[in-house]
Write a protein that holds these residues in place. Structure first.
Motif, PDB file in Angstrom:
ATOM      1  N   ILE A 348       0.856  -1.183   0.000  1.00 51.09           N
ATOM      2  CA  ILE A 348       0.000   0.000   0.000  1.00 51.09           C
ATOM      3  C   ILE A 348       0.892   1.232   0.000  1.00 51.09           C
ATOM      4  O   ILE A 348       1.945   1.257   0.637  1.00 51.09           O
ATOM      5  CB  ILE A 348      -0.919   0.000   1.243  1.00 51.09           C
ATOM      6  N   LYS A 349       0.478   2.259  -0.741  1.00 46.70           N
ATOM      7  CA  LYS A 349       1.295   3.469  -0.823  1.00 46.70           C
ATOM      8  C   LYS A 349       1.534   4.034   0.574  1.00 46.70           C
ATOM      9  O   LYS A 349       0.624   4.117   1.389  1.00 46.70           O
ATOM     10  CB  LYS A 349       0.588   4.518  -1.697  1.00 46.70           C
ATOM     11  N   PRO A 350       2.765   4.433   0.889  1.00 50.09           N
ATOM     12  CA  PRO A 350       3.066   4.978   2.217  1.00 50.09           C
ATOM     13  C   PRO A 350       2.443   6.358   2.386  1.00 50.09           C
ATOM     14  O   PRO A 350       1.958   6.973   1.424  1.00 50.09           O
ATOM     15  CB  PRO A 350       4.599   5.065   2.205  1.00 50.09           C
ATOM     16  N   ALA A 351       2.467   6.851   3.643  1.00 51.43           N
ATOM     17  CA  ALA A 351       1.934   8.184   3.927  1.00 51.43           C
ATOM     18  C   ALA A 351       2.659   9.221   3.081  1.00 51.43           C
ATOM     19  O   ALA A 351       3.879   9.204   2.958  1.00 51.43           O
ATOM     20  CB  ALA A 351       2.089   8.504   5.410  1.00 51.43           C
ATOM     21  N   VAL A 355      -3.081  16.507  -2.657  1.00 50.28           N
ATOM     22  CA  VAL A 355      -4.314  17.302  -2.630  1.00 50.28           C
ATOM     23  C   VAL A 355      -5.506  16.345  -2.603  1.00 50.28           C
ATOM     24  O   VAL A 355      -5.628  15.466  -3.462  1.00 50.28           O
ATOM     25  CB  VAL A 355      -4.394  18.232  -3.855  1.00 50.28           C
ATOM     26  N   VAL A 356      -6.359  16.527  -1.601  1.00 47.86           N
ATOM     27  CA  VAL A 356      -7.555  15.689  -1.460  1.00 47.86           C
ATOM     28  C   VAL A 356      -8.734  16.599  -1.119  1.00 47.86           C
ATOM     29  O   VAL A 356      -8.566  17.798  -0.855  1.00 47.86           O
ATOM     30  CB  VAL A 356      -7.369  14.627  -0.353  1.00 47.86           C
ATOM     31  N   THR A 357      -9.924  16.004  -1.090  1.00 47.36           N
ATOM     32  CA  THR A 357     -11.123  16.732  -0.679  1.00 47.36           C
ATOM     33  C   THR A 357     -11.724  16.029   0.529  1.00 47.36           C
ATOM     34  O   THR A 357     -11.924  14.811   0.512  1.00 47.36           O
ATOM     35  CB  THR A 357     -12.143  16.804  -1.823  1.00 47.36           C
ATOM     36  N   CYS A 396     -19.664   7.060  -4.256  1.00 47.53           N
ATOM     37  CA  CYS A 396     -18.901   8.046  -5.021  1.00 47.53           C
ATOM     38  C   CYS A 396     -17.396   7.788  -4.974  1.00 47.53           C
ATOM     39  O   CYS A 396     -16.597   8.647  -5.377  1.00 47.53           O
ATOM     40  CB  CYS A 396     -19.214   9.454  -4.498  1.00 47.53           C
ATOM     41  N   GLY A 397     -16.984   6.615  -4.469  1.00 47.23           N
ATOM     42  CA  GLY A 397     -15.571   6.235  -4.478  1.00 47.23           C
ATOM     43  C   GLY A 397     -14.757   6.873  -3.385  1.00 47.23           C
ATOM     44  O   GLY A 397     -13.532   6.981  -3.514  1.00 47.23           O
ATOM     45  N   LEU A 416      -6.400   5.834  -3.867  1.00 49.89           N
ATOM     46  CA  LEU A 416      -6.297   5.848  -5.316  1.00 49.89           C
ATOM     47  C   LEU A 416      -6.372   7.280  -5.815  1.00 49.89           C
ATOM     48  O   LEU A 416      -7.119   8.110  -5.271  1.00 49.89           O
ATOM     49  CB  LEU A 416      -7.430   5.020  -5.942  1.00 49.89           C
ATOM     50  N   ASP A 417      -5.590   7.579  -6.828  1.00 49.21           N
ATOM     51  CA  ASP A 417      -5.638   8.921  -7.418  1.00 49.21           C
ATOM     52  C   ASP A 417      -6.983   9.121  -8.118  1.00 49.21           C
ATOM     53  O   ASP A 417      -7.398   8.295  -8.931  1.00 49.21           O
ATOM     54  CB  ASP A 417      -4.495   9.097  -8.413  1.00 49.21           C
TER      55      ASP A 417
END
Length: 538
Positions: A348-351, A355-357, A396-397, A416-417
């Motif tokens: 799993i991608k590390p910390a 940019v997120v919402t 909505c993912g 996930l991007d």
């Protein structure tokens, strides 16, 4: 009279040449039958040429050596010796065997190269393998009896191998059992097991006659030359004395480690080599026989199946662990995508910062309700609300971060991007509002007062990933963008509102009708910022 002398199962054989050409090989229709897999089916032939006898290599796998030299053909006379596979053929003109030759054993060097395809065919492992036509000749019947007895012995051993390997689930146990079996059934001084990882062979297990499992200095005292040959050509190799074999002259490890007798067989799964088993005896020549090579090859086949089974089992357990961890936060669809990403990247991608919402949804008046309702009713109400909100986020993912009292915190754009994470968050917020309206209709029908929700959405940079202590971690988001979203929900949003921050508004204004609420000074922001209320989709 010209004669060929050789041994079969420790018994001296004398073949008197009565014709100008005779064939030598493993197949039953040869004049001289050498029943060992180190010998090709039609390995060589002996021919009278201009009064001399000439032995010719018939494009065999392991070649012909005459007087310790590998040759395509050579004239042989009284006293000469030829090596074919593991057999020594002596030539003489006088039919009387001299006293000095009787019972004398000559130290020879030979190498047997056993193609895996040939092994599969001989042991009936090919899918389209069919029994060869039977022969009524005495030689053929004798060969069949010998083959059957030998194969029965191999299969008896392999039954024990299968029982031992099938009971092991984890890879480390399988590798240890494979090495135990090698030292139980084969005369090995050292053993090495290598597995393919990321395109290269990695040493996974080593064993010495002394019981040590690895070298103290981290060295690799096996022959890379032999291992490379096995992997590249998909063959099993037996060498009676690697020091004297011209094929291994370039092998630095053979010279440095003084490797003498050695065997190496591929671990093959379908048509792919997933590793090798290598064993040797550094101090003694001629330690292994062709039957030992067949046993090692068969054992390697069983080991490869057990290794792939253990790897699959570990992969399933790891996937279950990951899935159980992810299902707390993500929708089933997103979980599948994350697992696919983990399979491709290895983890799993590390910390990281991205940019997120962020979305906060909070029930209005929960404190008042909690004072009036019994605990069971309050828990049931929260369960219904959290389920409603989670379903909207998952649809909505999005990712559920946590439940805080009567509030739900979620975010979009990780793990996930999602380039449209702001759109997804606003869509989830409106869906929560719609589902609340439907839920209130059901509550009113039951005679229960309706509830209202406040929702806030904000976009910005945050730290995303596993964060926590050594004992417990949570997949979460941290940063000022999260704090701003929480303050929008707590201090700006009114019951029934979906309030969004300026970055979210810039991302969604072309798709949603929004009303500006004015400029607000929020803790964590140096200047007043414009905030907006989402009215609906355009």
């Amino acid at each position: 009279m010209f004669q060929v002398l050789y041994e079969v199962d420790g018994r001296q054989q004398v073949f008197t040449v009565l014709k100008d050409v005779l064939s030598i090989g493993r197949a039953a229709d040869n004049d001289i039958i050498l029943n060992d897999f180190s010998v090709s089916r039609r390995h060589a032939f002996l021919k009278r040429e201009d009064g001399d006898w000439v032995i010719h290599d018939n494009q065999s796998t392991n070649g012909v050596r005459v007087n310790d030299e590998l040759v395509p053909s050579a004239t042989v006379r009284d006293g000469d010796a030829a090596v074919i596979g593991t057999f020594v053929l002596r030539f003489r003109d006088d039919p009387t065997v001299s006293r000095s030759d009787r019972g004398r054993r000559q130290d020879v060097t030979s190498t047997c190269i056993r193609p895996i395809a040939e092994f599969n065919e001989d042991f009936g492992l090919e899918k389209d393998a069919t029994p060869a036509p039977s022969s009524e000749s005495t030689a053929e019947r004798k060969r069949v009896v010998l083959d059957l007895a030998y194969k029965n012995k191999v299969f008896e051993i392999l039954v024990q191998v299968a029982k031992a390997l099938i009971s092991a689930d984890d890879l480390a146990t399988v590798l240890a059992k494979v090495m135990d079996l090698i030292f139980e059934f084969l005369p090995a001084d050292r053993g090495f097991l290598l597995l393919e990882e990321s395109g290269t062979l990695q040493l996974k297990m080593s064993r010495f006659g002394s019981g040590k499992r690895s070298t103290a200095d981290g060295a690799t005292p096996y022959s890379r030359t032999i291992v490379d040959m096995v992997v590249r050509q998909k063959v099993a190799v037996l060498t009676s004395d690697a020091q004297a074999d011209q094929r291994f002259d370039a092998g630095e490890s053979i010279r440095m480690q003084q490797i003498r007798s050695a065997m190496c067989a591929p671990l093959w799964n379908r048509d792919r080599v997933i590793g090798v088993i290598y064993i040797d005896s550094p101090l003694h020549a001629g330690s292994f026989s062709g039957q030992d090579l067949d046993l090692l090859t068969a054992l390697a086949n069983f080991a490869a199946v057990a290794i792939e089974r253990a790897r699959l089992n570990e992969h399933v357990l790891e996937e279950k662990r990951i899935r159980g961890r992810l299902e707390r936060y993500h929708s089933p669809q997103v979980v599948e995508e994350i697992i696919a990403d983990v399979s491709a990247t290895g983890d799993i991608k590390p910390a990281r910062t991205k940019v997120v919402t962020i979305l906060f949804a909070d029930l209005v008046g929960f404190t008042t309700w909690s004072e009036k309702m019994p605990v069971e009713g309050l828990a049931a109400m929260l369960t219904e609300f959290f389920t409603l909100a989670s379903d909207a986020v998952f649809a909505c993912g999005g990712t559920i971060d946590k439940f805080i009292g009567d509030a739900v915190m979620a975010f979009f754009g990780a793990p996930l991007d999602q380039p449209d994470h702001a759109d997804r968050a606003v869509a989830a917020a409106l869906k929560i509002r719609e589902e609340m309206a439907q839920w209130n209709k059901e509550r009113t029908a039951r005679g229960v007062p309706p509830l209202e929700v406040r929702v806030a959405v904000n976009t910005g940079e945050a730290i995303v990933g596993d964060i926590g202590s050594q004992r417990r971690v949570d997949y979460t988001v941290l940063g000022n963008a999260v704090n701003v979203a929480a303050r929008l929900e707590e201090f700006v949003a009114q019951p029934g509102d979906v309030v969004i921050g300026p970055e979210t508004h810039r991302a969604v204004e072309s798709r949603y009708e929004c009303a500006q609420l004015g400029f607000f000074a929020l803790k964590g922001l140096s200047t007043q910022v414009p905030l907006f209320k989402v009215l609906g989709g355009k």
